[in-house]
Design a protein around this motif. Structure first.
Motif, PDB file in Angstrom:
ATOM      1  N   LEU A 119       0.975  -1.207  -0.026  1.00 53.97           N
ATOM      2  CA  LEU A 119      -0.003   0.147  -0.010  1.00 53.97           C
ATOM      3  C   LEU A 119       0.796   1.329   0.108  1.00 53.97           C
ATOM      4  N   PRO A 120       0.779   2.098  -1.124  1.00 51.88           N
ATOM      5  CA  PRO A 120       1.629   3.194  -1.180  1.00 51.88           C
ATOM      6  C   PRO A 120       1.135   4.417  -0.341  1.00 51.88           C
ATOM      7  N   LEU A 121       2.326   4.839   0.601  1.00 48.56           N
ATOM      8  CA  LEU A 121       1.905   5.834   1.489  1.00 48.56           C
ATOM      9  C   LEU A 121       2.279   7.433   0.890  1.00 48.56           C
ATOM     10  N   GLY A 122       3.155   7.221  -0.090  1.00 47.21           N
ATOM     11  CA  GLY A 122       3.719   8.554  -0.898  1.00 47.21           C
ATOM     12  C   GLY A 122       4.428   9.077   0.387  1.00 47.21           C
ATOM     13  N   ALA A 123       4.501  10.456   0.637  1.00 46.17           N
ATOM     14  CA  ALA A 123       5.187  11.096   1.448  1.00 46.17           C
ATOM     15  C   ALA A 123       4.394  11.067   2.846  1.00 46.17           C
ATOM     16  N   HIS A 124       3.206  10.803   3.101  1.00 50.00           N
ATOM     17  CA  HIS A 124       2.559  10.702   4.181  1.00 50.00           C
ATOM     18  C   HIS A 124       3.212  10.110   5.442  1.00 50.00           C
ATOM     19  N   GLY A 125       3.325  10.680   6.498  1.00 46.23           N
ATOM     20  CA  GLY A 125       3.789  10.274   7.689  1.00 46.23           C
ATOM     21  C   GLY A 125       2.553  10.438   8.933  1.00 46.23           C
ATOM     22  N   GLY A 126       2.948   9.710   9.834  1.00 45.33           N
ATOM     23  CA  GLY A 126       1.828   9.720  11.210  1.00 45.33           C
ATOM     24  C   GLY A 126       1.070   8.481  10.962  1.00 45.33           C
ATOM     25  N   LEU A 127      -0.337   8.726  11.482  1.00 43.65           N
ATOM     26  CA  LEU A 127      -1.127   7.605  11.368  1.00 43.65           C
ATOM     27  C   LEU A 127      -1.815   7.098  10.385  1.00 43.65           C
ATOM     28  N   VAL A 128      -2.145   5.931  10.298  1.00 44.00           N
ATOM     29  CA  VAL A 128      -2.567   4.988   9.094  1.00 44.00           C
ATOM     30  C   VAL A 128      -3.700   4.057   9.638  1.00 44.00           C
ATOM     31  N   LEU A 129      -4.836   4.016   9.173  1.00 46.90           N
ATOM     32  CA  LEU A 129      -5.933   3.229   9.752  1.00 46.90           C
ATOM     33  C   LEU A 129      -6.244   2.053   8.568  1.00 46.90           C
ATOM     34  N   LEU A 130      -6.371   0.899   8.918  1.00 46.12           N
ATOM     35  CA  LEU A 130      -6.421  -0.207   7.966  1.00 46.12           C
ATOM     36  C   LEU A 130      -7.516  -1.003   8.393  1.00 46.12           C
ATOM     37  N   LYS A 131      -8.342  -1.399   7.461  1.00 38.18           N
ATOM     38  CA  LYS A 131      -9.427  -2.450   7.717  1.00 38.18           C
ATOM     39  C   LYS A 131      -8.828  -3.759   6.907  1.00 38.18           C
ATOM     40  N   VAL A 132      -8.945  -4.692   7.645  1.00 43.71           N
ATOM     41  CA  VAL A 132      -8.724  -5.923   7.148  1.00 43.71           C
ATOM     42  C   VAL A 132      -9.608  -7.117   7.574  1.00 43.71           C
ATOM     43  N   ARG A 133      -9.858  -7.955   6.221  1.00 43.14           N
ATOM     44  CA  ARG A 133     -10.917  -9.106   6.347  1.00 43.14           C
ATOM     45  C   ARG A 133     -10.141 -10.444   5.658  1.00 43.14           C
ATOM     46  N   ASN A 134      -9.995 -11.404   6.598  1.00 43.61           N
ATOM     47  CA  ASN A 134      -9.847 -12.456   6.247  1.00 43.61           C
ATOM     48  C   ASN A 134     -10.585 -13.649   6.741  1.00 43.61           C
TER      49      ASN A 134
END
Length: 167
Positions: A126-141
């Motif tokens: 998943l590309p973040l680019g120059a973003h820093g700090g918090l990232v929210l992820l939703k995962v299904r498995n």
């Protein structure tokens, strides 16, 4: 021919081992599928309602479950970074970059065609680019798994991708 091929494999292994992924801290919360919106999941995790995320911890899963991760990716990088999950069998991961939580900025997983992933690869990237700090992820498995998230610079990932293509 064997010696040359063996040397290439050894060189590739040494180069890839030298590309240390950056560590992240974060938390995770499990919920019923569709129970939480991105905004609600973010609010609950930001209040400390989740468990501390550990890369070797297995999380519940199934057709009615999803996990929400809030990870701190540290300071941004103008050269770009990627969030990598080296697990090819994942059903779905969606990434949100706060404060914008209205729709995912990146998606990957077996429930969508690889050609429709934000960045098609062997496993979710998943590309973040120059973003820093918090990232929210939703995962299904469909089955319990651990989530050894890795943070790589764009340059590290390009080296890895070239070696994978060569091998």
């Amino acid at each position: 021919a064997f010696w040359r091929g063996g040397r290439m494999l050894l060189l590739a292994a040494c180069l890839l081992a030298g590309l240390a992924a950056q560590a992240m801290t974060g938390s995770v919360i499990s919920a019923g599928r569709g129970e939480l919106t991105p905004a609600l999941a973010f609010a609950r995790l930001a209040r400390g309602e989740g468990e501390r995320h550990a890369v070797d911890q297995f999380h519940p899963a199934g057709p009615r479950q999803e996990q929400w991760f809030l990870l701190d990716t540290g300071p941004g990088d103008p050269g770009g970074r990627l969030l990598v999950l080296p697990y090819a069998g994942l059903d779905l991961v969606e990434m949100y970059l706060p404060p914008s939580l209205d729709r995912p900025v990146a998606r990957a997983g077996d429930t969508i065609g690889v050609s429709r992933w934000t960045l098609p690869y062997l496993h979710p990237v998943l590309p973040l680019g120059a973003h820093g700090g918090l990232v929210l992820l939703k995962v299904r498995n469909t089955h319990p798994t651990s989530f050894p998230w890795q943070l790589e610079t764009a340059a590290q990932f390009e080296v890895e991708r070239k070696w994978v293509l060569l091998l």
